[in-house]
Design an enzyme around this catalytic site. Structure first.
Site: not given
Length: 109
Positions: A32, A35
């Site tokens: 991600c 993230c």
């Protein structure tokens, strides 16, 4: 100190729900991009709020039960737990000032 420790499905109840302090759990995954973008911001906030708010991270790929239980469908998601309950849920990468504003009331709790 001030670093974000990983938490697993097995440790979640003890580390988060039974914690006396407010706890921010970063639901994330290796793949991600957003993230990874928010990670340094959370590291800074963990240092700033040390002793007031605890910061933990849960890898959703390795620990699927907890995200399912709390209906985490997008990452990054920051769930804030206090007294065993979710008190805030922030979905998506946000700038430090925005996250800090959301946490302000908890730091004094």
């Amino acid at each position: 100190m001030g670093t974000i420790q990983p938490v697993t499905d097995a440790e979640f109840e003890t580390a988060v729900l039974k914690n006396a302090n407010p706890v921010v759990v970063d639901f994330w995954a290796e793949w991600c991009g957003p993230c990874r973008q928010v990670q340094p911001v959370l590291e800074e906030l963990a240092k700033e709020y040390e002793g007031k708010i605890e910061f933990l991270k849960l890898n959703v790929d390795e620990n699927p039960q907890t995200p399912l239980q709390y209906r985490v469908t997008g990452i990054p998601t920051l769930n804030v737990y206090h007294n065993g309950e979710v008190v805030k849920s922030l979905v998506g990468a946000r700038p430090k000032a925005a996250i800090k504003a959301e946490l302000a009331s908890l730091a004094t709790a």
